[in-house]
Design a protein around this motif. Structure first.
Motif, PDB file in Angstrom:
ATOM      1  N   ALA A  29       0.849  -1.198   0.000  1.00 30.94           N
ATOM      2  CA  ALA A  29       0.000   0.000   0.000  1.00 30.94           C
ATOM      3  C   ALA A  29       0.878   1.238   0.000  1.00 30.94           C
ATOM      4  O   ALA A  29       1.999   1.234   0.512  1.00 30.94           O
ATOM      5  CB  ALA A  29      -0.916   0.018   1.219  1.00 30.94           C
ATOM      6  N   LEU A  30       0.345   2.274  -0.587  1.00 38.28           N
ATOM      7  CA  LEU A  30       1.037   3.557  -0.622  1.00 38.28           C
ATOM      8  C   LEU A  30      -0.001   4.636  -0.315  1.00 38.28           C
ATOM      9  O   LEU A  30      -1.072   4.663  -0.935  1.00 38.28           O
ATOM     10  CB  LEU A  30       1.658   3.775  -1.997  1.00 38.28           C
ATOM     11  N   ALA A  83      -3.553  -4.918  -4.806  1.00 40.42           N
ATOM     12  CA  ALA A  83      -3.283  -6.112  -5.602  1.00 40.42           C
ATOM     13  C   ALA A  83      -3.065  -5.802  -7.075  1.00 40.42           C
ATOM     14  O   ALA A  83      -2.338  -6.521  -7.760  1.00 40.42           O
ATOM     15  CB  ALA A  83      -4.445  -7.104  -5.445  1.00 40.42           C
ATOM     16  N   HIS A  84      -3.665  -4.727  -7.574  1.00 43.13           N
ATOM     17  CA  HIS A  84      -3.637  -4.474  -9.011  1.00 43.13           C
ATOM     18  C   HIS A  84      -2.556  -3.487  -9.448  1.00 43.13           C
ATOM     19  O   HIS A  84      -2.224  -3.426 -10.635  1.00 43.13           O
ATOM     20  CB  HIS A  84      -5.011  -3.977  -9.473  1.00 43.13           C
ATOM     21  N   HIS A  85      -2.005  -2.720  -8.519  1.00 43.86           N
ATOM     22  CA  HIS A  85      -0.963  -1.761  -8.902  1.00 43.86           C
ATOM     23  C   HIS A  85       0.198  -1.769  -7.915  1.00 43.86           C
ATOM     24  O   HIS A  85       0.568  -0.731  -7.359  1.00 43.86           O
ATOM     25  CB  HIS A  85      -1.553  -0.348  -9.010  1.00 43.86           C
ATOM     26  N   PRO A  86       0.815  -2.941  -7.666  1.00 39.50           N
ATOM     27  CA  PRO A  86       1.947  -2.976  -6.721  1.00 39.50           C
ATOM     28  C   PRO A  86       3.160  -2.216  -7.227  1.00 39.50           C
ATOM     29  O   PRO A  86       4.027  -1.831  -6.435  1.00 39.50           O
ATOM     30  CB  PRO A  86       2.238  -4.480  -6.595  1.00 39.50           C
ATOM     31  N   GLU A  87       3.217  -1.966  -8.536  1.00 39.33           N
ATOM     32  CA  GLU A  87       4.398  -1.325  -9.113  1.00 39.33           C
ATOM     33  C   GLU A  87       4.608   0.103  -8.627  1.00 39.33           C
ATOM     34  O   GLU A  87       5.722   0.626  -8.671  1.00 39.33           O
ATOM     35  CB  GLU A  87       4.313  -1.333 -10.644  1.00 39.33           C
ATOM     36  N   VAL A  88       3.556   0.761  -8.111  1.00 37.57           N
ATOM     37  CA  VAL A  88       3.693   2.168  -7.728  1.00 37.57           C
ATOM     38  C   VAL A  88       4.647   2.347  -6.557  1.00 37.57           C
ATOM     39  O   VAL A  88       5.205   3.428  -6.372  1.00 37.57           O
ATOM     40  CB  VAL A  88       2.328   2.806  -7.401  1.00 37.57           C
ATOM     41  N   TYR A 108       3.945   7.697   2.057  1.00 34.69           N
ATOM     42  CA  TYR A 108       4.248   6.589   2.965  1.00 34.69           C
ATOM     43  C   TYR A 108       4.109   5.275   2.189  1.00 34.69           C
ATOM     44  O   TYR A 108       3.070   5.017   1.586  1.00 34.69           O
ATOM     45  CB  TYR A 108       3.304   6.577   4.160  1.00 34.69           C
ATOM     46  N   ARG A 109       5.151   4.469   2.230  1.00 34.07           N
ATOM     47  CA  ARG A 109       5.164   3.184   1.541  1.00 34.07           C
ATOM     48  C   ARG A 109       5.090   2.042   2.557  1.00 34.07           C
ATOM     49  O   ARG A 109       5.844   2.035   3.524  1.00 34.07           O
ATOM     50  CB  ARG A 109       6.436   3.034   0.699  1.00 34.07           C
ATOM     51  N   TRP A 110       4.211   1.081   2.276  1.00 34.02           N
ATOM     52  CA  TRP A 110       4.051  -0.095   3.133  1.00 34.02           C
ATOM     53  C   TRP A 110       4.145  -1.347   2.258  1.00 34.02           C
ATOM     54  O   TRP A 110       3.168  -1.775   1.665  1.00 34.02           O
ATOM     55  CB  TRP A 110       2.702  -0.060   3.850  1.00 34.02           C
ATOM     56  N   PRO A 111       5.336  -1.955   2.153  1.00 35.90           N
ATOM     57  CA  PRO A 111       5.511  -3.107   1.247  1.00 35.90           C
ATOM     58  C   PRO A 111       4.645  -4.313   1.601  1.00 35.90           C
ATOM     59  O   PRO A 111       4.213  -5.045   0.714  1.00 35.90           O
ATOM     60  CB  PRO A 111       7.002  -3.447   1.396  1.00 35.90           C
ATOM     61  N   GLU A 112       4.418  -4.558   2.904  1.00 45.54           N
ATOM     62  CA  GLU A 112       3.557  -5.654   3.334  1.00 45.54           C
ATOM     63  C   GLU A 112       2.433  -5.080   4.192  1.00 45.54           C
ATOM     64  O   GLU A 112       2.407  -5.229   5.404  1.00 45.54           O
ATOM     65  CB  GLU A 112       4.339  -6.706   4.118  1.00 45.54           C
TER      66      GLU A 112
END
Length: 491
Positions: free
Chosen positions: A329-330, A387-392, A424-428
């Motif tokens: 999530a971002l 789920a659909h845009h993890p690349e961001v 804010y970036r949250w990888p998991e």
């Protein structure tokens, strides 16, 4: 003279380690500390890999604004059941969402359309409102009327299906694409075609089992008087007051809380120690050559982190833990000195995947909660990833802001320059309760049962909200104490 077997000998304190300093681990450590203060033979300690506590709960203050990097609130009814806020003296800090002005919009075919009145999550209860909604196509309006005629299913319980399949079955594809899918993406950051209906929609699955019709079941449920309370609440100074208060109590109870202690391995302290009485003993090995012995260990970590640590002990258990995927999530917080003129009334908007946007949702924070922005200003909280845009998450800050500002301009007409922005970036960020999640959790519970003295807690198993995490931590603490008592009595 032989010892009297009836003698009440004092039991040595059991060392119970809590690994992970998010809200789950803090709740577990707090429960253990309370028990110790009440006389339980417990010696608890908490190991946190990072330099701060609170996990996904992170609040920042800037230019008079209060920014939440992770969750911004909790479900009122669930939080009340935990009883934690009164215990911590935080009741006076609780503020409710401004439900008098609560309205959510959906971006649909390039326009913001309000959700129909009377929706319970995405189940319609006001037929007239649904019939007049531009969001719901004629085919779904017919599906809703057909659902009203559904009878209670006969025979045994049906198999678990995806949330998307469940919604289509009752309300049609139109409700799924326009309403249910973006709502589920907002809560879980996931794909409704993969999420388990039993795991993420348990109340609706129960309605289906009881009534057959979701609409009829919801209408009957609404006839039962319910206490009037806001759906969401938060803490006036910011959600980080919750982990702060827990940490203050742990300090007052002289609990050991060790930051910057990353657990890299867990080993039985001696061959066979994990399977024999009287007490299971483990050694936790941390970076820098430090190690800690424990009679019981509570892992309050994401499932993949638990899998990495437990794989040397049990490959099958680790595999089941790895089968719980996570989505990233971002969040982008944007402050405006003056409220943009085109901002519609309400709490914000959701974006269905069919719109082809990177934005998943946008919250108008100053409308949702008071005390979050100076008078006359605005604070927007934008959500991307899932789920659909993890690349961001791999994009640079400038790429993210270019995309967000362009979409806000196209959707809301905002052209003014913001006062500030924070990314804010949250990888998991979010565990995904995919189809078969209940059976997966059952296998994990069986697997952990092969290792007496090890317990799992967190949002990967039975609920993703803050109250769910608190209850999970408290439950694991209780189980660890019961195990230690039983092992001690056998000794």
């Amino acid at each position: 003279m032989p010892l009297d077997c009836g003698l009440n000998m004092e039991q040595a304190a059991s060392k119970i380690a809590v690994v992970g300093g998010g809200i789950t681990g803090l709740a577990a450590a707090y429960s253990l500390a309370l028990a110790r203060q009440s006389g339980a033979p417990v010696d608890e300690f908490l190991l946190e890999a990072g330099s701060r506590l609170g996990g996904l709960i992170q609040t920042e203050r800037m230019e008079g604004f209060t920014l939440e990097a992770g969750p911004d609130s909790f479900l009122t009814a669930k939080m009340e059941k935990t009883g934690l806020l009164p215990e911590l003296g935080l009741e006076s800090q609780v503020i409710a969402s401004n439900d008098a002005s609560r309205r959510t919009h959906i971006l649909w075919q390039g326009r913001l359309e309000p959700l129909p009145d009377g929706l319970q999550f995405f189940v319609p209860t006001h037929v007239r409102s649904v019939i007049g909604s531009q969001l719901i196509p004629f085919s779904s309006k017919l599906a809703i009327l057909r659902d009203l005629m559904r009878r209670k299913p006969a025979g045994k319980e049906s198999a678990d299906v995806s949330a998307a399949c469940f919604v289509r079955r009752h309300l049609g594809a139109g409700v799924l694409h326009a309403i249910a899918d973006p709502l589920l993406a907002g809560v879980y950051g996931g794909d409704s075609e993969e999420l388990s209906a039993r795991a993420v929609l348990p109340a609706l699955v129960a309605l289906e089992r009881q009534h057959g019709s979701l609409v009829r079941g919801m209408l009957k449920a609404r006839r039962t008087p319910q206490p009037r309370q806001p759906l969401f609440t938060t803490l006036k100074p910011g959600l980080d007051e919750l982990p702060r208060a827990l940490m203050a109590r742990l300090d007052a109870h002289r609990s050991r809380v060790l930051l910057n202690h990353s657990v890299e391995a867990i080993e039985p302290s001696s061959p066979g120690a994990a399977s024999v009485a009287p007490l299971a003993r483990y050694t936790l090995r941390c970076g820098g050559g430090k190690s800690f012995d424990a009679d019981a260990v509570i892992f309050a970590l994401p499932a993949p982190a638990c899998a990495r640590l437990l794989r040397p002990l049990d490959a099958a258990l680790a595999s089941n833990l790895t089968d719980i995927p996570y989505t990233p999530a971002l969040t982008v917080a944007i402050g405006y000195q003056t409220k943009p003129t085109n901002l519609p009334a309400g709490f914000g908007f959701l974006v269905p995947r069919t719109e082809g946007r990177k934005l998943l949702a946008c919250t108008f924070v100053q409308a949702k909660f008071s005390h979050r922005a100076p008078e006359g200003s605005a604070l927007l909280r934008c959500f991307l990833g899932g789920a659909h845009h993890p690349e961001v998450l791999a994009w640079s800050d400038s790429q993210i802001m270019t995309q967000v500002e362009r979409e806000l301009r196209e959707i809301l007409g905002i052209t003014q320059q913001p006062l500030f922005h924070c990314i804010y970036r949250w990888p998991e960020a979010m565990p995904q309760y995919q189809v078969g999640h209940g059976e997966r959790v059952r296998r994990i519970q069986q697997g952990i049962g092969r290792h007496p003295g090890i317990f799992l807690a967190g949002n990967a198993y039975q609920g993703v909200g803050i109250p769910d995490c608190i209850e999970s931590g408290k439950r694991a603490a209780q189980e660890a104490m019961e195990f230690s008592r039983a092992a001690g009595s056998r000794g």
